[in-house]
Write an enzyme that holds these catalytic residues in place. Structure first.
Site, PDB file in Angstrom:
ATOM      1  N   ASP A   7       0.867  -1.178   0.000  1.00 55.70           N
ATOM      2  CA  ASP A   7       0.000   0.000   0.000  1.00 55.70           C
ATOM      3  C   ASP A   7       0.910   1.236   0.000  1.00 55.70           C
ATOM      4  O   ASP A   7       2.139   1.127  -0.175  1.00 55.70           O
ATOM      5  CB  ASP A   7      -1.000  -0.031   1.177  1.00 55.70           C
ATOM      6  CG  ASP A   7      -0.364   0.316   2.526  1.00 55.70           C
ATOM      7  OD1 ASP A   7       0.886   0.419   2.614  1.00 55.70           O
ATOM      8  OD2 ASP A   7      -1.122   0.484   3.505  1.00 55.70           O
ATOM      9  N   HIS A   8       0.315   2.398   0.209  1.00 60.24           N
ATOM     10  CA  HIS A   8       1.096   3.643   0.172  1.00 60.24           C
ATOM     11  C   HIS A   8       2.145   3.692   1.283  1.00 60.24           C
ATOM     12  O   HIS A   8       3.224   4.251   1.090  1.00 60.24           O
ATOM     13  CB  HIS A   8       0.160   4.852   0.260  1.00 60.24           C
ATOM     14  CG  HIS A   8      -0.777   4.791   1.428  1.00 60.24           C
ATOM     15  ND1 HIS A   8      -1.820   3.885   1.502  1.00 60.24           N
ATOM     16  CD2 HIS A   8      -0.828   5.503   2.584  1.00 60.24           C
ATOM     17  CE1 HIS A   8      -2.467   4.047   2.643  1.00 60.24           C
ATOM     18  NE2 HIS A   8      -1.884   5.018   3.312  1.00 60.24           N
ATOM     19  N   CYS A  64       3.374  -2.676   4.061  1.00 58.67           N
ATOM     20  CA  CYS A  64       2.462  -1.577   4.389  1.00 58.67           C
ATOM     21  C   CYS A  64       3.205  -0.700   5.396  1.00 58.67           C
ATOM     22  O   CYS A  64       4.433  -0.824   5.509  1.00 58.67           O
ATOM     23  CB  CYS A  64       1.094  -2.072   4.886  1.00 58.67           C
ATOM     24  SG  CYS A  64       1.095  -2.899   6.482  1.00 58.67           S
ATOM     25  N   GLY A  65       2.490   0.182   6.104  1.00 56.40           N
ATOM     26  CA  GLY A  65       3.204   1.080   7.003  1.00 56.40           C
ATOM     27  C   GLY A  65       3.911   0.330   8.127  1.00 56.40           C
ATOM     28  O   GLY A  65       5.082   0.569   8.418  1.00 56.40           O
ATOM     29  N   THR A  66       3.171  -0.584   8.755  1.00 55.95           N
ATOM     30  CA  THR A  66       3.734  -1.370   9.851  1.00 55.95           C
ATOM     31  C   THR A  66       4.118  -2.781   9.434  1.00 55.95           C
ATOM     32  O   THR A  66       4.835  -3.462  10.183  1.00 55.95           O
ATOM     33  CB  THR A  66       2.698  -1.517  10.982  1.00 55.95           C
ATOM     34  OG1 THR A  66       1.532  -2.144  10.418  1.00 55.95           O
ATOM     35  CG2 THR A  66       2.315  -0.176  11.579  1.00 55.95           C
ATOM     36  N   GLY A  67       3.572  -3.239   8.335  1.00 58.94           N
ATOM     37  CA  GLY A  67       3.689  -4.644   7.935  1.00 58.94           C
ATOM     38  C   GLY A  67       2.597  -5.504   8.563  1.00 58.94           C
ATOM     39  O   GLY A  67       2.409  -6.659   8.173  1.00 58.94           O
ATOM     40  N   ILE A  68       1.893  -4.937   9.521  1.00 55.21           N
ATOM     41  CA  ILE A  68       0.922  -5.738  10.287  1.00 55.21           C
ATOM     42  C   ILE A  68      -0.398  -5.898   9.526  1.00 55.21           C
ATOM     43  O   ILE A  68      -0.919  -7.008   9.385  1.00 55.21           O
ATOM     44  CB  ILE A  68       0.673  -5.108  11.672  1.00 55.21           C
ATOM     45  CG1 ILE A  68       1.960  -5.139  12.505  1.00 55.21           C
ATOM     46  CG2 ILE A  68      -0.443  -5.854  12.399  1.00 55.21           C
ATOM     47  CD1 ILE A  68       1.880  -4.327  13.797  1.00 55.21           C
ATOM     48  N   GLY A  69      -0.942  -4.788   9.037  1.00 59.64           N
ATOM     49  CA  GLY A  69      -2.243  -4.867   8.353  1.00 59.64           C
ATOM     50  C   GLY A  69      -2.181  -5.792   7.152  1.00 59.64           C
ATOM     51  O   GLY A  69      -3.064  -6.648   6.957  1.00 59.64           O
ATOM     52  N   HIS A  97      11.053 -22.904  10.283  1.00 61.15           N
ATOM     53  CA  HIS A  97      10.078 -23.582  11.141  1.00 61.15           C
ATOM     54  C   HIS A  97       8.633 -23.448  10.674  1.00 61.15           C
ATOM     55  O   HIS A  97       7.823 -24.334  10.968  1.00 61.15           O
ATOM     56  CB  HIS A  97      10.185 -23.043  12.576  1.00 61.15           C
ATOM     57  CG  HIS A  97      11.427 -23.514  13.289  1.00 61.15           C
ATOM     58  ND1 HIS A  97      11.646 -23.285  14.631  1.00 61.15           N
ATOM     59  CD2 HIS A  97      12.512 -24.201  12.847  1.00 61.15           C
ATOM     60  CE1 HIS A  97      12.815 -23.815  14.989  1.00 61.15           C
ATOM     61  NE2 HIS A  97      13.362 -24.365  13.911  1.00 61.15           N
ATOM     62  N   ARG A 131       9.318 -32.253  12.386  1.00 63.40           N
ATOM     63  CA  ARG A 131       8.270 -31.951  13.365  1.00 63.40           C
ATOM     64  C   ARG A 131       7.534 -30.658  13.018  1.00 63.40           C
ATOM     65  O   ARG A 131       6.374 -30.470  13.402  1.00 63.40           O
ATOM     66  CB  ARG A 131       8.865 -31.866  14.774  1.00 63.40           C
ATOM     67  CG  ARG A 131       9.801 -30.692  14.993  1.00 63.40           C
ATOM     68  CD  ARG A 131      10.554 -30.794  16.319  1.00 63.40           C
ATOM     69  NE  ARG A 131      11.358 -29.618  16.594  1.00 63.40           N
ATOM     70  CZ  ARG A 131      12.560 -29.376  16.049  1.00 63.40           C
ATOM     71  NH1 ARG A 131      13.068 -30.232  15.178  1.00 63.40           N
ATOM     72  NH2 ARG A 131      13.246 -28.289  16.378  1.00 63.40           N
ATOM     73  N   HIS A 132       8.196 -29.779  12.279  1.00 67.05           N
ATOM     74  CA  HIS A 132       7.554 -28.508  11.917  1.00 67.05           C
ATOM     75  C   HIS A 132       6.442 -28.718  10.892  1.00 67.05           C
ATOM     76  O   HIS A 132       5.470 -27.960  10.869  1.00 67.05           O
ATOM     77  CB  HIS A 132       8.599 -27.519  11.396  1.00 67.05           C
ATOM     78  CG  HIS A 132       9.682 -27.271  12.398  1.00 67.05           C
ATOM     79  ND1 HIS A 132       9.439 -26.673  13.614  1.00 67.05           N
ATOM     80  CD2 HIS A 132      10.997 -27.587  12.384  1.00 67.05           C
ATOM     81  CE1 HIS A 132      10.571 -26.611  14.302  1.00 67.05           C
ATOM     82  NE2 HIS A 132      11.528 -27.174  13.578  1.00 67.05           N
TER      83      HIS A 132
HETATM   84  C1  RB5 Z   1      -1.832   3.216   6.238  1.00 67.40           C
HETATM   85  O1  RB5 Z   1      -1.818   4.521   6.745  1.00 67.40           O
HETATM   86  C2  RB5 Z   1      -1.450   2.229   7.318  1.00 67.40           C
HETATM   87  O2  RB5 Z   1      -2.484   2.094   8.237  1.00 67.40           O
HETATM   88  C3  RB5 Z   1      -1.094   0.898   6.714  1.00 67.40           C
HETATM   89  O3  RB5 Z   1      -0.043   1.066   5.811  1.00 67.40           O
HETATM   90  C4  RB5 Z   1      -0.617  -0.164   7.674  1.00 67.40           C
HETATM   91  O4  RB5 Z   1       0.368   0.317   8.519  1.00 67.40           O
HETATM   92  C5  RB5 Z   1      -1.645  -0.920   8.393  1.00 67.40           C
HETATM   93  O5  RB5 Z   1      -1.353  -1.881   9.126  1.00 67.40           O
END
Ligand code: RB5
Length: 145
Positions: A7-8, A64-69, A97, A131-132
């Site tokens: 994403d951006h 993404c910004g955090t990689g989490i979303g 693993h 095992r993995h």
């Molecule tokens: C976008 O602003 C941001 O929320 C997205 O890139 C990401 O960090 C979400 O997890």
């Protein structure tokens, strides 16, 4: 073949990693974003992850910004094991693993130098199996419930 998507928030880091893939002659398919304009990470994750599940691509690199979303979105696609990493040990061991097939990174978390180290470890580490595999089979069983 590597699937790329961002994403951006992850666009600039994707472009740095894409340049490294070019330099290292590693083939990829870029599913966007192509301009860094505001967009929604599930829309970017889905086609890249579907390309992995279909066999068109071997692994995905997602940003993404955090990689989490984008990792949350990726893990909703059946057959994807996405890991959000910002350290070398995790990027390596999620291959050893977890047989992860998608590496997710945050463009607002890791710099390009570290991201390339993570990508290099991820792409060049083989799954240990044994095992993995049993544990991964249990993840798949959860998906199929
Ligand atoms: C976008 O602003 C941001 O929320 C997205 O890139 C990401 O960090 C979400 O997890």
């Amino acid at each position: 073949m590597i699937a790329l998507a961002a994403d951006h928030g992850g666009y600039a880091l994707k472009e740095e990693v894409r340049a490294w893939l070019d330099e290292n002659k590693i083939a990829y398919k870029d599913f966007g974003s192509y301009d860094g304009q505001s967009c929604d990470y599930p829309d970017m994750a889905a086609p890249a992850c579907k390309a992995v599940v279909s066999g068109e691509c071997d692994q995905a690199l997602l940003f993404c910004g955090t990689g989490i979303g984008i990792s949350m979105a990726a893990n909703k696609i059946k057959g994807i094991r996405a890991a959000c990493c910002s350290d070398y040990f995790s990027a390596k061991y999620t291959r050893l693993h977890n047989n992860a097939n998608a590496l997710c990174m945050g463009g607002r978390v890791v710099g390009a130098g570290l991201a390339i180290e993570l990508v290099d470890a991820f792409l060049h580490t083989e799954f240990e199996g044994g095992r993995h595999q049993r544990r991964i089979d249990k993840i798949s069983a959860l998906e199929n419930k």
